[in-house]
Every structure is written in C-alpha cells, then in structure tokens.
Design a protein around this motif. Structure first.
Motif, PDB file in Angstrom:
ATOM      1  N   GLY A 111      -0.626 -15.033  31.481  1.00  4.81           N
ATOM      2  CA  GLY A 111      -0.235 -15.317  31.757  1.00  4.81           C
ATOM      3  C   GLY A 111       0.287 -16.916  30.703  1.00  4.81           C
ATOM      4  N   LEU A 112      -0.537 -17.587  31.116  1.00  7.00           N
ATOM      5  CA  LEU A 112      -0.511 -19.264  30.299  1.00  7.00           C
ATOM      6  C   LEU A 112      -0.051 -19.212  28.572  1.00  7.00           C
ATOM      7  CD1 LEU A 112      -4.351 -19.767  30.753  1.00  7.00           C
ATOM      8  CD2 LEU A 112      -2.662 -20.493  32.351  1.00  7.00           C
ATOM      9  N   ASP A 113       0.671 -20.335  28.865  1.00  5.19           N
ATOM     10  CA  ASP A 113       1.673 -20.637  26.820  1.00  5.19           C
ATOM     11  C   ASP A 113       0.454 -21.168  26.220  1.00  5.19           C
ATOM     12  OD1 ASP A 113       3.917 -21.247  25.749  1.00  5.19           O
ATOM     13  OD2 ASP A 113       2.864 -23.102  25.483  1.00  5.19           O
ATOM     14  N   SER A 114       0.768 -20.132  24.568  1.00  4.17           N
ATOM     15  CA  SER A 114      -0.270 -20.673  24.330  1.00  4.17           C
ATOM     16  C   SER A 114      -1.037 -22.330  23.848  1.00  4.17           C
ATOM     17  CB  SER A 114       0.172 -19.404  22.701  1.00  4.17           C
ATOM     18  OG  SER A 114       1.480 -20.298  22.292  1.00  4.17           O
ATOM     19  N   SER A 115       0.075 -22.827  23.393  1.00  3.44           N
ATOM     20  CA  SER A 115      -0.265 -24.075  23.059  1.00  3.44           C
ATOM     21  C   SER A 115      -1.012 -24.486  24.283  1.00  3.44           C
ATOM     22  CB  SER A 115       1.004 -24.953  23.661  1.00  3.44           C
ATOM     23  OG  SER A 115       2.024 -25.061  24.446  1.00  3.44           O
ATOM     24  N   VAL A 116      -0.925 -24.067  25.698  1.00  4.57           N
ATOM     25  CA  VAL A 116      -1.211 -24.586  26.613  1.00  4.57           C
ATOM     26  C   VAL A 116      -2.813 -24.347  26.862  1.00  4.57           C
ATOM     27  CG1 VAL A 116      -1.489 -24.604  29.456  1.00  4.57           C
ATOM     28  CG2 VAL A 116       0.453 -25.224  28.815  1.00  4.57           C
ATOM     29  N   ILE A 117      -2.848 -22.981  26.579  1.00  2.58           N
ATOM     30  CA  ILE A 117      -4.429 -22.426  26.324  1.00  2.58           C
ATOM     31  C   ILE A 117      -5.465 -23.008  25.125  1.00  2.58           C
ATOM     32  CG2 ILE A 117      -5.857 -20.268  25.659  1.00  2.58           C
ATOM     33  CD1 ILE A 117      -3.372 -18.657  26.308  1.00  2.58           C
TER      34      ILE A 117
END
Lengths: 331, 570
Positions: free
Chosen positions: B265-271
């Motif tokens: 459920g994380l944003d790809s940029s956050v990952i």
C-alpha cells in the motif's frame, strides 16, 4: 486587463457623468498602489507573450512538438544532455526530458492554453452569474426562489468531480481547450450569481433605482442603466480573483489527464509530467511552475488592488480620491 | 477456446502486468561482489527481510492466486509439483521439480502426465503431504467462490469444463487419479507438451482437506514451504512470515532470513526513496513490484553507491502497435507495412524511460531463448524510422499525399500504452506524411474497446506477457484463429485466422521436447510477422533498488524479478 473586466465595464459604458468621474477616481486609486501596478504590468506581459507565442517560437527557431532524441541521454532515463537541462542558444530554456522537445516553445504555447482557458472561463462565469443574479433579485418571488435554489446547487457542486465527469463523456473530437473553458465556466458561476443578487437587492432600495422603476422603465433598461454601474465594483473584483482560480483548475484538470490533450502543451500538463523530475531535471518543473505561480500571484495582487480601488473605505486608507481621509489623518 | 476462459485470460493479462510489476531487481554476480562494501558477501541465515510493495498481497489462497511460476511471496509458503529454476537469466526460465521427483512423465502424445512426490514431505503441523491433497487443492480452484486462477486447468483437464469444485460436487475431478499417496496422474483432453510449466502455478499446492476453511483459508493457509503465515492484515496489506519448523527443505528455496515482513500500500516514489536511503530496517528491504522510473533512474545512475544497488531483470513481454485489418485503411497490408517502416523506436524507447528501461523489439516474441527468440526485422525502420520507404509504400497503396489516421491509447500513467508513447509515434509518423490523431481513452474503457471485436479500433497501442516463458502462451492467444471471440474478450486483435498457423500451433503443442518446440515457435513468429498485423516496439527492462544489507540477488528471465526465496540479509 481581462476580457471579463472589459465586458463588465462595457456593459456599464454609457453611464452618466458622475460615474465617469468614478472611473477616473478608480484609475487614480489603482495607480496609487505600486504592487497592483507591477502586477498589472506582469499580467499584461504574460498576455502579450501568450498572444505572440508563435512569433516568439519562430524567433527562437523551434516549435513545441518536434522530438529531439539526440538531446537526451537515453541510458539515463532520458535526462537532458548538458548543464541546466540543456539550455543553449538553440533551446533557450533547455529541452524536455525523454522527448527533447523545446521547453521555451512549450512554455509560451502553454501560456496560450492556460491563460486563454482561464479568461474565457471567467467571462462565461461572469456573464451567467450577472444574468442569474440580477434576474433573481429583480424578478418575482417565485423566480427568485427557483434561481436562488439553482445557484445553491451549483455552488454546492464540487468543481473537480463535475468537471472530471463532464470531460470524460464528451467525444475526443471536440476542441479540448474550448471544452475545458466551457466546463469550468458552466460549473463555477454560483458565487458570482450570489454576490450579484445580494448587491442588486441593496441597489434596488436606492432612490435612483426606485425612481427609474417608478418612471415606467422596463426591467432590462433599469438593470442596464441603473444597476450594472453599481454592480461593476464587486463583479470586477471577484472576476480578477476568479482568473487565477480558473488557471489552477485547468492545471489540475490537465494534471488529472482530462484537460487539454497531448501534444498541445499547457502549464498544468507540463507540471504533471515534470513532478517526478524535480530532482533529476529541476528546471523542467521550475519553469512551468514558476510561470503559473507568477501569473496567479500577479492576478491575485491585481484583483486585490482593484478591490481596494473600488472600495471607498479601503480607498480612504490610500489617502487618494477623498478629502476626508486627509482630515482624519491630520486629526 | 471458450469465452469464459478468454475472459479469464483477460484477467490473466492484467495479472501478468502485476507479476511484472511484482518484478525485478536483478544483478549479476559481479554486482554482488561490487556492493559488498559493508562486509562479506556470503549469505548467512537470520534477520528479517522487509518487502516494500505498492500492491497488497491479496487473496493469499493457492486456489485464487494468478501467478507466473508460483509467484514470489506465495512461493515462500506454497510448494508446487514443479517450480521455476532459481537461477539468474536464461537458466532461470527452466522448469525444475519441486514436490515431485521430476518435471512430469508424459505418455506418447502428451495427454497423460504422471508425477511422483518426494519422500518425507510435511506441512507446517508435521502431518505428511499426500498426492490426494494436491488433487484436492486443484479441485478447490474450480469452486466459484475461490476463482481468480488461470483458465488452463479448466481448458485442459478432461471433463473439467463444467466442474463446480469439491464443495458442490463431492465426486471430484475424474481427470486426476491418485493411485497411491505419492503418485498423481493428470488426463488432458488434448496434447499439452507444456504441462510442466502449468504445474508451477499455486493451484498445484497441496491443501489438506481437514484444514480447508473455504474462503477463510487465505487467512491461514497451511504451509508446505519454508515459511508459514503468522499475520495477514487487511487482505494482504501486511503479511508476516516466520520459519516453518517442519519444512522438509528443498533444492530451490534458500530461505536465509528468519522472518519476511511484507508491507504494501506504499506509493512507488516512497518505496524508491526508502530503498535509496536504506536506513534502519530498510537496509534489509527489497521490493517485488516497484520499478525505478526514468527520473529516478537518472538520479540513481549519477550515484555510484546507488547504482551498485540496482538489480536488472527481463520478463518476457512485448509492447507493440496493433492493427485491426477490418478497419480502413489498415485493411491494406501496404499501409501497415508503411507504418512499420516509419516508427522511430529511439523516441518510443525514450518515452518508455530510455534505453535502460526498454530494448527495441522487431520480433513479437520476447528476446529470450526460452520463447524461441529468432531475430528478424522484416520491415527495417532502423533506429529512427525509414520515412522514405514508408512514403514509397503509401504511394503504391494509393495515398501519394499522405494519410490521416487515429491512434488509440490509454490515458493511464503507466508507460506501456500511455500518451507519451502515442505522441512519440505521432511525431515519427509525421515525417512519413502520416498525420496521427490521438484518441486517449480512460484505461478501463480502452481495455474494453480493444478486446471486443465490435468496438476494436483500427490502430492502437497494446502489450502482451506470457504466463510462462514459452512461445505457446505468447503466440497462441494473439494469433490462433480459433481463439477469436465474437462476444466477449478477444485477444486475437489482428483477427488472424490462417489454417497453416492454426495447425502449426497444434503441432507444436504436442512436442514435449521444449527446445524443439522453442525453435518452431520462433519460426512461426517470423512467418506471422510477414502479415504486418503488429509492429513490435520494445521489450521492457526492470530496474529495482534493494537495501544495502541485501545479498544473493537472483533474477531469472522467467519473472524478471528479484527472487525473495534466494536473498539473505545477514
């Protein structure tokens, strides 16, 4: 000055001598505010750039849609080759990552779309808002009820959701900038109508309006000759503030992918594409975001200046145009 | 093929996308050495591996999962009859035994497949795994309430077309026999030389009948693999796995970490930010579904320490232009060829993220040996398009003054069929005198339109990935004339119904020698390419970051993805 403002002024053009002196007073009060003057100059410059976009790109020798694959580093995700995003004598603001399209050309062409859509949408909002507002205030109680409820509904509609829905169902062949202007204009006129209705109700009680009505003038003539001059101040003020809102709305719609379509550039679309590049190619985001910021700021300051110039109480603080202010000051 | 199965395949295509997304972080052995700055690069047992993902690990039930080769996280819990080889590159595109002693023994025409289970296999509670449990697991996947898997079992098993699963039909599937506790025999309704590939999917996981809780089974599926599910929150948003004490050990899964903590459920940029920073627990983190985007790649490639922590993977996948020959002017092969000549693959690849994230494609088959890749380029466009040749063909086709056409694409932000690729093509075709109008559709609308022969546009962007690394599932759904679906989801968008193609597909499916089959898939690909029904554009490449403590990176060509069963964090 925006088309919307011009339109409202034109509507009250043949006003009588005192009003003309009011216009002179307005200009004097506006000129007294340096921030508003700077803002007006910036807005004028932006409009000029937008109008002259094809000339400017021709002067640069570029166009907004041609790809230059040789100017980006394909192995590094398509980041522009060279310092500052590939700024050079050929490409004044560098090139777009991945495509190599000229950023200056896209920025000035984008200004046409962003400013054109915003001004057109504002014009539509003002025209509808003034018509509905005056009709509600001047018409029968029944008409007032109907129009006021319709206005309430329009105000309650969330702009973005409605716009998304409308833009999604209209066929792709419809010219997109016109459509975006229409959609924003047709959804967000509610507040103009409310302001105009309230102001008209106040004006209606004034002697000169009552006299005009008693002398047997028709409703349209009364509205045109007696009401519109009095409505100009709040409407112009509000319109000046609507333009930046509409620029942001167009940017947001393009950001969400339902605004103008590629390859037509708009500032909103450029910002959408650029947001992931803020670290790798910062100028790609900075130019369109800076242009949008400058425009919105200039229009907001100008709108504030217009409001101040039209509002006698605020004008008194400017020490211009009233003798009273100076006396109070001295005291 | 029946309509239902093709609809399922449409889901399949989407899932393949997810599997792809679930994909890659590969790097060669030399990268492992290079990055061993923090100490020794030999993997050790212990520690907690964190998986940072965008998509949740939903429907964690072996009957419901749609995976390629058994999936990444699922494969830690579910063992299957066969599995993918856990090796780098092309070696990793091979099938190897898992629960079974071999990859399957076919009869002469590949319609009967027999497997024998290894000795001493146990579940997480210590009870033995039997062949009847595998049969039961497959039967469950036919239950309507446990749908989601691939359509192949229903299509291939004899008399299974209308089977409704073990809850409604106690007699079970007659196509599967279990003569003893270690033997299982599959009877198919047609020759399928690629059955061992199918046996890697999670539907071939043993499920003990006494522990089956129906739709609730996904909360705690009984593990046969190295880890068991300790926690599953919000339908797979967070899945915590710990060691399975009764794991029998296997040849494929290394299972170095003591725990695997999957957080989604994380944003790809956050990952990507977290993996780049690699702080605290994120040092021992990987992602199985998030690629580096072009802008992130630009940043990473400028930083040596980050670049050393990027894995590269290739999943068998092709992005292409599709034509509908029923729509004018694409009924004329010369027009299709002209467009084939005019495409500028450099600018398309730049739009897809540049040469590090996409490789030019001139074949429909992915450029991998297991697919039978046979290089060919029938309408050479060079690096940036052959506008002169395209103009010449247009003139011959009766369009001396050029042509105006509409290109349909999805408005979704993923690079595969996005407006960016469409605009790049628009610019390239302009040079050949072809004016392209863009028709961007909302993603669901786009998918519905291109997969129905009633609404299919003439000229559109498409992509395809296979359920396993072979030419069969890659070519047959797109070019087999008998798979044209009149009402429902159709994938043969070129509406090709060529007898010689159809019979060759049948002939290759009979082969159990996968190398021989691969060579013939390659030849068939070239033969079909002559029709110019598609213009292959590029094969995507996956670039993924991993944390600074992560070792033993293995990325196969089967998944294109870092294999979690191999990584160590100590």
């Amino acid at each position: 000055m925006s088309e919307a403002l011009v339109a409202v002024e034109a509507a009250g053009a043949d006003i009588t001598a005192p009003a003309a002196s009011g216009a002179r007073q307005f200009w004097r009060r506006l000129r007294a505010q340096r921030a508003a003057l700077v803002a007006a100059a910036v807005v004028a410059l932006l409009v000029l750039v937008a109008l002259a976009a094809p000339l400017l790109t021709a002067l640069e020798g570029q166009d907004p849609t041609t790809y230059h694959p040789g100017l980006v580093d394909s192995a590094r995700g398509g980041v522009p080759i060279g310092s500052l995003g590939g700024i050079s004598a050929e490409h004044w603001l560098g090139v777009e990552p991945q495509t190599g399209r000229d950023l200056f050309a896209r920025l000035v062409e984008g200004a046409r779309v962003s400013l054109g859509v915003a001004f057109a949408a504002t014009l539509i909002q003002v025209l509808i808002g003034v018509t509905i507002g005056v009709a509600a205030a001047m018409g029968s109680r029944w008409l007032d009820q109907v129009l006021s409820r319709v206005t309430d509904i329009i105000v309650a509609l969330p702009l973005m959701i409605m716009a998304l829905a409308l833009l999604a169902v209209v066929p792709a062949s419809f010219p997109r900038p016109v459509l975006v202007a229409l959609v924003i204009g047709l959804i967000a006129w509610g507040n103009v109508a409310k302001i105009v209705r309230a102001q008209t109700l106040t004006l209606k009680g004034l002697d000169h309006v009552a006299a005009a009505r008693l002398s047997g003038w028709g409703a349209v003539r009364v509205a045109r000759r007696e009401l519109l001059p009095g409505l100009a101040a709040p409407v112009i003020t509000y319109a000046a503030l609507l333009v930046p809102t509409n620029i942001s709305a167009e940017a947001a719609l393009s950001f969400l992918g339902v605004g103008v379509k590629p390859p037509t550039p708009s500032w909103g679309q450029m910002i959408t594409a650029a947001d992931v590049w803020y670290q790798a190619a910062p100028q790609y985001l900075l130019f369109p975001a800076g242009a949008l910021f400058t425009t919105v700021l200039a229009l907001t300051v100008l709108g504030d200046g217009v409001r101040t110039a039209l509002d006698p109480r605020a004008a008194s603080r400017l020490r211009v145009g009233t003798g009273r202010a100076r006396k109070e000051d001295a005291a | 093929m029946r309509q239902s199965s093709v609809i399922a395949r449409r889901v399949a295509a989407a899932s393949v996308g997810l599997v792809v997304a679930a994909g890659a972080a590969a790097c060669g052995p030399e990268d492992n050495d290079a990055k061993g700055a923090g100490g020794d690069s030999t993997p050790h047992k212990g520690g907690t591996l964190t998986v940072l993902n965008a998509e949740a690990q939903t429907d964690f039930d072996p009957a419901r999962l749609y995976t390629s080769g058994g999936g990444n996280v699922p494969s830690l819990v579910f063992r299957t009859l066969t599995t993918r080889n856990r090796e780098n590159g092309a070696e990793g595109a091979k099938v190897v035994p898992d629960l079974a002693t071999d990859t399957g023994r076919p009869n002469k025409d590949a319609t009967v497949w027999t497997y024998t289970l290894k000795k001493g296999l146990k579940y997480e509670d210590g009870t033995p795994i039997t062949s009847a449990d595998i049969k039961y697991g497959i039967e469950r996947s036919f239950a309507p309430e446990l749908s989601g898997g691939a359509p192949y079992l229903r299509d291939w098993l004899s008399g299974a077309a209308d089977y409704q699963g073990p809850y409604k039909d106690k007699k079970g599937l007659s196509a599967i026999a279990t003569p003893d506790a270690r033997t299982i025999v599959f009877h198919l309704n047609k020759p399928e030389g690629e059955f061992p590939f199918l046996a890697t999917q999670t539907q071939f996981t043993p499920v003990p009948k006494s522990k089956d809780t129906g739709t609730k089974y996904e909360q705690h599926p009984v593990s046969s693999g190295p880890y068991r599910v300790v926690k599953n929150q919000n339908d797979g948003e967070r899945v915590l796995l710990e060691r399975n004490p009764h794991w029998s050990g296997d040849d494929e899964r290394k299972a170095y970490p003591d725990k695997v903590d999957v957080r989604s459920g994380l944003d790809s940029s956050v990952i990507n930010q977290r993996l780049a920073a690699s702080q605290g627990a994120d040092k021992a983190a990987v992602t199985t579904d998030t690629n580096l985007g072009p802008a992130e790649l630009a940043r990473v490639s400028g930083d040596k320490s980050l670049a050393a922590r990027v894995g590269t993977g290739h999943f068998g996948y092709t992005n292409y232009i599709a034509f509908n020959p029923k729509v004018k002017p694409f009924d004329d092969p010369k027009v299709r060829q002209a467009i084939s000549y005019a495409v500028d693959r450099s600018s398309v690849i730049n739009a897809a993220g540049g040469s590090a994230l996409a490789e030019p494609a001139t074949t429909f088959l992915p450029d991998q040996k297991s697919f039978g890749y046979t290089p060919h380029d029938l309408f050479p466009a060079g690096k940036s398009g052959n506008a002169a040749k395209a103009k010449e063909l247009l003139k011959e086709a009766g369009h001396p003054n050029g042509l105006t056409v509409t290109l349909t694409h999805s408005n979704s932000k993923d690079f595969e069929t996005s407006p960016e690729i469409a605009t790049a093509l628009q610019d390239a075709l302009k040079k050949a005198g072809i004016t392209v109008r863009l028709q961007g559709l909302e993603d669901n609308d786009y998918r519905d339109k291109i997969h129905s022969i009633k609404t299919e546009p003439g000229f559109f962007l498409a992509h395809w990935g296979a359920d396993w690394p072979s030419g069969g599932p890659f070519l047959a759904p797109i070019f087999d004339g008998r798979q044209i679906v009149k009402d429902g989801a159709n994938f043969n968008t070129g509406l090709l119904d060529d007898k010689s193609v159809n019979t060759e597909i049948d002939a290759i499916n009979k082969l159990t020698d996968l190398n021989a089959a691969a060579a013939r898939w390659g030849a068939l690909d070239k033969k079909i390419a002559g029709q110019a029904l598609v213009v292959p554009l590029f094969h995507p490449v996956y670039k993924r970051l991993y944390g600074s403590d992560v070792k033993n990176i293995v990325i196969s060509d089967w998944t294109g993805v870092l294999d979690i069963s191999q990584v160590a964090v100590k």
